[in-house]
Write an enzyme that holds these catalytic residues in place. Sequence first.
Site, PDB file in Angstrom:
ATOM      1  N   CYS A 114      58.713  53.283  65.937  1.00 55.42           N
ATOM      2  CA  CYS A 114      58.828  54.081  67.157  1.00 55.42           C
ATOM      3  C   CYS A 114      60.047  55.006  67.088  1.00 55.42           C
ATOM      4  CB  CYS A 114      58.995  53.186  68.387  1.00 55.42           C
ATOM      5  SG  CYS A 114      57.968  51.719  68.401  1.00 55.42           S
ATOM      6  N   ASP A 115      61.161  54.518  66.580  1.00 56.38           N
ATOM      7  CA  ASP A 115      62.435  55.234  66.744  1.00 56.38           C
ATOM      8  C   ASP A 115      63.080  55.730  65.459  1.00 56.38           C
ATOM      9  OD1 ASP A 115      62.360  54.766  69.537  1.00 56.38           O
ATOM     10  OD2 ASP A 115      63.035  52.721  69.200  1.00 56.38           O
ATOM     11  N   CYS A 134      62.085  48.598  66.917  1.00 56.25           N
ATOM     12  CA  CYS A 134      60.870  49.233  66.406  1.00 56.25           C
ATOM     13  C   CYS A 134      61.204  50.459  65.568  1.00 56.25           C
ATOM     14  CB  CYS A 134      59.955  49.609  67.572  1.00 56.25           C
ATOM     15  SG  CYS A 134      58.442  50.407  67.031  1.00 56.25           S
TER      16      CYS A 134
END
Length: 309
Positions: free
Chosen positions: A135-136, A132
């Site tokens: 997300c990261d 992701c």
Amino acid sequence: MENLIIIGTGCAGWTAAIYAARANLEPLVLAGIQPGGQLTTTTEVENYPGFPEGVMGPELMMRMQQQAEKFGARVDYQQAEKVERRDDGTFLIHTGGHQMEARTIVIATGASPRHLGLPNEKDLVGHGLTSCATCDGAFYKDVPVCVIGGGDSACEEAVFLTKFASKVFLIHRRDELRASKIMAERALSNDKIEPLWNSVVTEYLTDDKGEMRAVKLKNTVTGEESEQEIACVFVAIGHVPNTQFLEGLLDLDDNGYLLQKNGSTATNVPGVFAAGDVADHVYRQAVTAAGDGCAAALDAERYLANLEG
Ligand code: NAP
């Protein structure tokens, strides 16, 4: 006894909930512990009809939930662990410690990111391995990273990561991307993205703290081996359908996708309907999942009407 339990809260699940709620079925939606589908881990969605300016994935999902709840859908954040069919044709859904009864079920549990299956892969999640970018990605500022895959997801992730990383290596096992033309062009024209063609990752290499440090690569044409230093690997090689909890109950294809029957969303078990990516390995779009969710709710409504009629 519930009329309809919808398992899953991606585009398919919420659309089924909107239609079923508007048909006064008072559906119960099992959202699981990680609610929302794949769009909750994406950024801007540019191809969902009705949003010419684009819409953020999480916002689209939140709006779908609000719309479903407005018409009376109820949400329970438990995870379905097993589904049983009883002799009278109704269903028992087991969640951690609880059981729920339903006359019909819509399965809309989607699909999860696929991994390469390398030995230390699971241990590296959160230590330089993720699926992701949204997300990261921001954790990897001014360092080189890589994306594995050649589809739309890989290109989208790679382009997104150029906002943070010093360099993004796009590692693909062939010499041609699978991605749509527009996504491929966007990725390949970005100066920060360097494709590594005909390459497969054979090993994740870590530093003495167990954090990702490099990938070992093998050229699929020449067999030549090399190492590429990166701080994080973003795996974008497709998805695996979330059907493990249904094994033994429903017919699955060889890849674990639910099989729909007779051009409808019906499965091989009367009263169970399948919608979205859990049954679709061909289109896999937000809008096709939503359409499937609508169809599943209409199929469930008809099934219930026949039971009563
Ligand atoms: P995908 O289209 O199935 O592509 C998966 C990629 O991973 C392929 O390039 C494949 O290589 C590679 N791959 C698969 N297994 C591998 C392995 N074991 N080792 C190395 N490489 C491997 O999956 P996706 O990119 O997640 O896209 C899924 C669907 O979502 C598609 O329909 C796509 O159009 C859609 N999508 C759309 C958007 C958008 O429009 N904004 C964004 C993301 C996704 P090969 O090419 O050699 O098979």
